[in-house]
Design a protein around this motif. Structure first.
Motif, PDB file in Angstrom:
ATOM      1  N   VAL A   1     -16.161   4.649  19.646  1.00 13.09           N
ATOM      2  CA  VAL A   1     -15.680   3.258  19.653  1.00 13.09           C
ATOM      3  C   VAL A   1     -14.925   3.009  18.352  1.00 13.09           C
ATOM      4  O   VAL A   1     -15.063   3.747  17.370  1.00 13.09           O
ATOM      5  CB  VAL A   1     -16.838   2.245  19.771  1.00 13.09           C
ATOM      6  CG1 VAL A   1     -17.585   2.423  21.081  1.00 13.09           C
ATOM      7  CG2 VAL A   1     -17.786   2.368  18.584  1.00 13.09           C
ATOM      8  N   LEU A   2     -14.125   1.948  18.331  1.00 13.25           N
ATOM      9  CA  LEU A   2     -13.532   1.506  17.073  1.00 13.25           C
ATOM     10  C   LEU A   2     -14.642   0.952  16.188  1.00 13.25           C
ATOM     11  O   LEU A   2     -15.545   0.254  16.659  1.00 13.25           O
ATOM     12  CB  LEU A   2     -12.477   0.431  17.315  1.00 13.25           C
ATOM     13  CG  LEU A   2     -11.099   0.894  17.770  1.00 13.25           C
ATOM     14  CD1 LEU A   2     -10.200  -0.322  18.021  1.00 13.25           C
ATOM     15  CD2 LEU A   2     -10.459   1.803  16.716  1.00 13.25           C
ATOM     16  N   PHE A   3     -14.560   1.264  14.903  1.00 15.13           N
ATOM     17  CA  PHE A   3     -15.596   0.805  13.990  1.00 15.13           C
ATOM     18  C   PHE A   3     -15.668  -0.727  13.979  1.00 15.13           C
ATOM     19  O   PHE A   3     -16.746  -1.308  13.866  1.00 15.13           O
ATOM     20  CB  PHE A   3     -15.322   1.341  12.583  1.00 15.13           C
ATOM     21  CG  PHE A   3     -16.477   1.145  11.635  1.00 15.13           C
ATOM     22  CD1 PHE A   3     -17.750   1.555  11.972  1.00 15.13           C
ATOM     23  CD2 PHE A   3     -16.286   0.545  10.397  1.00 15.13           C
ATOM     24  CE1 PHE A   3     -18.821   1.375  11.105  1.00 15.13           C
ATOM     25  CE2 PHE A   3     -17.343   0.361   9.521  1.00 15.13           C
ATOM     26  CZ  PHE A   3     -18.609   0.786   9.875  1.00 15.13           C
ATOM     27  N   ARG A   4     -14.517  -1.369  14.115  1.00 14.61           N
ATOM     28  CA  ARG A   4     -14.488  -2.832  14.161  1.00 14.61           C
ATOM     29  C   ARG A   4     -15.352  -3.344  15.313  1.00 14.61           C
ATOM     30  O   ARG A   4     -16.125  -4.290  15.163  1.00 14.61           O
ATOM     31  CB  ARG A   4     -13.050  -3.327  14.322  1.00 14.61           C
ATOM     32  CG  ARG A   4     -12.919  -4.846  14.519  1.00 14.61           C
ATOM     33  CD  ARG A   4     -11.480  -5.299  14.569  1.00 14.61           C
ATOM     34  NE  ARG A   4     -10.866  -5.207  13.237  1.00 14.61           N
ATOM     35  CZ  ARG A   4     -10.038  -4.243  12.868  1.00 14.61           C
ATOM     36  NH1 ARG A   4      -9.714  -3.288  13.737  1.00 14.61           N
ATOM     37  NH2 ARG A   4      -9.529  -4.209  11.656  1.00 14.61           N
ATOM     38  N   LYS A   5     -15.225  -2.706  16.479  1.00  9.50           N
ATOM     39  CA  LYS A   5     -16.005  -3.097  17.636  1.00  9.50           C
ATOM     40  C   LYS A   5     -17.487  -2.869  17.394  1.00  9.50           C
ATOM     41  O   LYS A   5     -18.332  -3.707  17.769  1.00  9.50           O
ATOM     42  CB  LYS A   5     -15.527  -2.302  18.862  1.00  9.50           C
ATOM     43  CG  LYS A   5     -16.342  -2.530  20.122  1.00  9.50           C
ATOM     44  CD  LYS A   5     -16.207  -3.944  20.630  1.00  9.50           C
ATOM     45  CE  LYS A   5     -16.927  -4.104  21.959  1.00  9.50           C
ATOM     46  NZ  LYS A   5     -16.866  -5.505  22.462  1.00  9.50           N
ATOM     47  N   TYR A   6     -17.822  -1.757  16.755  1.00  9.69           N
ATOM     48  CA  TYR A   6     -19.234  -1.474  16.500  1.00  9.69           C
ATOM     49  C   TYR A   6     -19.840  -2.498  15.548  1.00  9.69           C
ATOM     50  O   TYR A   6     -20.962  -2.967  15.755  1.00  9.69           O
ATOM     51  CB  TYR A   6     -19.413  -0.059  15.954  1.00  9.69           C
ATOM     52  CG  TYR A   6     -20.855   0.249  15.640  1.00  9.69           C
ATOM     53  CD1 TYR A   6     -21.794   0.348  16.671  1.00  9.69           C
ATOM     54  CD2 TYR A   6     -21.297   0.399  14.329  1.00  9.69           C
ATOM     55  CE1 TYR A   6     -23.134   0.606  16.399  1.00  9.69           C
ATOM     56  CE2 TYR A   6     -22.631   0.652  14.050  1.00  9.69           C
ATOM     57  CZ  TYR A   6     -23.549   0.747  15.086  1.00  9.69           C
ATOM     58  OH  TYR A   6     -24.877   0.987  14.823  1.00  9.69           O
ATOM     59  N   VAL A   7     -19.095  -2.872  14.493  1.00  5.55           N
ATOM     60  CA  VAL A   7     -19.605  -3.881  13.558  1.00  5.55           C
ATOM     61  C   VAL A   7     -19.877  -5.184  14.296  1.00  5.55           C
ATOM     62  O   VAL A   7     -20.894  -5.856  14.053  1.00  5.55           O
ATOM     63  CB  VAL A   7     -18.625  -4.093  12.392  1.00  5.55           C
ATOM     64  CG1 VAL A   7     -19.108  -5.246  11.502  1.00  5.55           C
ATOM     65  CG2 VAL A   7     -18.490  -2.822  11.562  1.00  5.55           C
ATOM     66  N   GLU A   8     -19.015  -5.568  15.213  1.00  3.46           N
ATOM     67  CA  GLU A   8     -19.228  -6.781  16.000  1.00  3.46           C
ATOM     68  C   GLU A   8     -20.508  -6.669  16.825  1.00  3.46           C
ATOM     69  O   GLU A   8     -21.276  -7.644  16.945  1.00  3.46           O
ATOM     70  CB  GLU A   8     -18.034  -7.027  16.920  1.00  3.46           C
ATOM     71  CG  GLU A   8     -16.764  -7.455  16.200  1.00  3.46           C
ATOM     72  CD  GLU A   8     -15.588  -7.623  17.148  1.00  3.46           C
ATOM     73  OE1 GLU A   8     -15.785  -7.411  18.376  1.00  3.46           O
ATOM     74  OE2 GLU A   8     -14.482  -7.932  16.678  1.00  3.46           O
ATOM     75  N   MET A   9     -20.748  -5.490  17.397  1.00  5.05           N
ATOM     76  CA  MET A   9     -21.972  -5.278  18.169  1.00  5.05           C
ATOM     77  C   MET A   9     -23.202  -5.470  17.284  1.00  5.05           C
ATOM     78  O   MET A   9     -24.182  -6.103  17.688  1.00  5.05           O
ATOM     79  CB  MET A   9     -21.969  -3.867  18.769  1.00  5.05           C
ATOM     80  CG  MET A   9     -20.910  -3.639  19.830  1.00  5.05           C
ATOM     81  SD  MET A   9     -20.645  -1.867  20.198  1.00  5.05           S
ATOM     82  CE  MET A   9     -22.268  -1.392  20.809  1.00  5.05           C
ATOM     83  N   VAL A  10     -23.145  -4.938  16.069  1.00  8.69           N
ATOM     84  CA  VAL A  10     -24.281  -5.018  15.154  1.00  8.69           C
ATOM     85  C   VAL A  10     -24.531  -6.455  14.715  1.00  8.69           C
ATOM     86  O   VAL A  10     -25.671  -6.941  14.704  1.00  8.69           O
ATOM     87  CB  VAL A  10     -24.046  -4.111  13.930  1.00  8.69           C
ATOM     88  CG1 VAL A  10     -25.114  -4.363  12.860  1.00  8.69           C
ATOM     89  CG2 VAL A  10     -24.042  -2.643  14.342  1.00  8.69           C
ATOM     90  N   VAL A  11     -23.465  -7.156  14.362  1.00 11.24           N
ATOM     91  CA  VAL A  11     -23.596  -8.507  13.791  1.00 11.24           C
ATOM     92  C   VAL A  11     -23.924  -9.541  14.857  1.00 11.24           C
ATOM     93  O   VAL A  11     -24.765 -10.432  14.653  1.00 11.24           O
ATOM     94  CB  VAL A  11     -22.302  -8.892  13.040  1.00 11.24           C
ATOM     95  CG1 VAL A  11     -22.356 -10.347  12.586  1.00 11.24           C
ATOM     96  CG2 VAL A  11     -22.083  -7.971  11.852  1.00 11.24           C
ATOM     97  N   LYS A  12     -23.299  -9.433  16.026  1.00 10.04           N
ATOM     98  CA  LYS A  12     -23.433 -10.474  17.044  1.00 10.04           C
ATOM     99  C   LYS A  12     -24.435 -10.140  18.145  1.00 10.04           C
ATOM    100  O   LYS A  12     -24.824 -11.020  18.914  1.00 10.04           O
ATOM    101  CB  LYS A  12     -22.069 -10.746  17.673  1.00 10.04           C
ATOM    102  CG  LYS A  12     -21.022 -11.258  16.687  1.00 10.04           C
ATOM    103  CD  LYS A  12     -19.684 -11.497  17.375  1.00 10.04           C
ATOM    104  CE  LYS A  12     -18.637 -11.996  16.388  1.00 10.04           C
ATOM    105  NZ  LYS A  12     -17.318 -12.224  17.050  1.00 10.04           N
TER     106      LYS A  12
END
Length: 374
Positions: free
Chosen positions: A199-210
């Motif tokens: 996945v794009l790291f940006r997408k993964y960070v969103e998964m973690v935060v939200k």
């Protein structure tokens, strides 16, 4: 008048023949009679034979094993014969000799654990603010003893920089490998290849935060994030503890962990010594000494059958006797987990960690692992 042929009808164990003279002859098929009248012997399936052998080797009472076989549909005579005859089988006798050797080793471990319990430090892990190389080697590394070092990360820029937002802004366009769909498989760590996802790291960070608390996705050591060229600058934000680690030996020996609250690394031991440094968030770590390995139902590789989060004591009763040490690793702290020490790790908040195996001391060992066929 047309020719007629005798008419013969066979209904085992009887043959009926109508002759040309319209006479009926009856013939018993005596040569086949024993086979026809005697029911075929019931066979015990191979998987049940294996189960019987395992329980006999564990000295379970014959009566209990026989009753268990009967409960699966095997008749009492067959079940009794299977259990009574297995002890004389040469394969079983050979296996029994190796089990006795294993039990001798287990008794050594059990006695060592009993002796260790006499110490006032048993069941605790020390927190130390400063350790020289020599003191660390003599008192912890060489003694296979864990320790938490509390001031070892004071000069890490990562402690201030590494937030999910910072990582997303700086590395968001990079593709990363995560471990996904973990909730669908209780053996997600053993079957790790089945759970890899890009996945794009940006997408993964969103998964973690939200996404809230979850164990369904995690960026773990095996994802080799720090081997990616895009992430090499992360090394600028940390110091590879020169007292204990070799800063020139990082390839495949420094690992990045990042995930939401609730991620779990199941009960296992590592084949090498390691240091886990906590950058952000807290982790609850449960540790069990290698001396207690016979209580942990090691079934494949380095993993235990026991769910360290919710142990099933009816299924794994020996685990009741395991002495578990629980510690909370705070940001800015590092824990030394010695080779062979069992541990179960749970993130109490969104968590970022780095682990190291590149010690200046010898850190390669020969292991013999149990394995299973899926």
């Amino acid at each position: 008048m047309p020719d007629t042929q005798p008419l013969s009808i066979t209904l085992p164990p009887l043959r009926i023949t109508l002759t040309e003279q319209q006479q009926v002859n009856l013939e018993w098929l005596t040569q086949n009679l024993p086979n026809l009248l005697t029911p075929s012997k019931q066979e015990v399936p191979d998987n049940m034979k294996q189960w019987v052998a395992a329980n006999k080797l564990l000295n379970q009472p014959d009566a209990e094993i026989i009753q268990a076989l009967i409960s699966t549909g095997i008749d009492a005579e067959t079940a009794t014969a299977e259990v009574r005859e297995i002890s004389s089988h040469p394969y079983f006798q050979a296996g029994s000799q190796y089990v006795q050797l294993l039990q001798k080793l287990e008794s050594h471990l059990r006695i060592s654990n009993q002796l260790a319990a006499l110490s006032s430090k048993f069941g605790t892990i020390e927190r130390k603010s400063s350790l020289s190389r020599e003191y660390f080697l003599e008192n912890y590394y060489a003694k296979n003893t864990p320790v938490i070092i509390t001031n070892i990360m004071h000069n890490w820029k990562a402690l201030q920089l590494w937030t999910p937002e910072y990582l997303q802004q700086k590395y968001g366009d990079a593709e990363v490998q995560i471990q996904a769909n973990r909730n669908s498989d209780p053996n997600y760590e053993i079957k790790i290849e089945n759970h890899k996802k890009i996945v794009l790291f940006r997408k993964y960070v969103e998964m973690v935060v939200k996404g809230g608390p979850s164990n369904d996705y995690y960026m773990v050591a095996n994802n080799q994030t720090l081997e990616r060229e895009e992430f090499k600058s992360l090394f600028d934000d940390i110091e590879i503890f020169p007292e204990y680690l070799n800063p020139t030996d990082t390839k495949g020996r420094v690992f990045f962990w990042f995930g939401p609250k609730g991620t779990i690394t199941p009960l296992h031991h590592d084949p090498v010594n390691l240091i886990l440094a906590q950058v952000s968030g807290r982790k609850l770590i449960k540790l069990i000494s290698p001396q207690q390995t016979p209580l942990l139902y090691n079934h494949v590789g380095v993993f235990s059958k026991v769910d360290g989060e919710n142990p099933d004591y009816d299924k794994y009763p020996l685990y009741r006797d395991a002495k578990i040490i629980e510690v909370i690793l705070e940001p800015g702290e590092a824990i030394f987990i010695p080779v062979g020490w069992w541990h179960h790790v749970k993130s109490l908040e969104v968590s970022i960690s780095v682990s190291f195996t590149n010690f200046v001391f010898p850190n390669y060992y020969e292991w013999k692992y149990p394995h299973i066929n899926w």
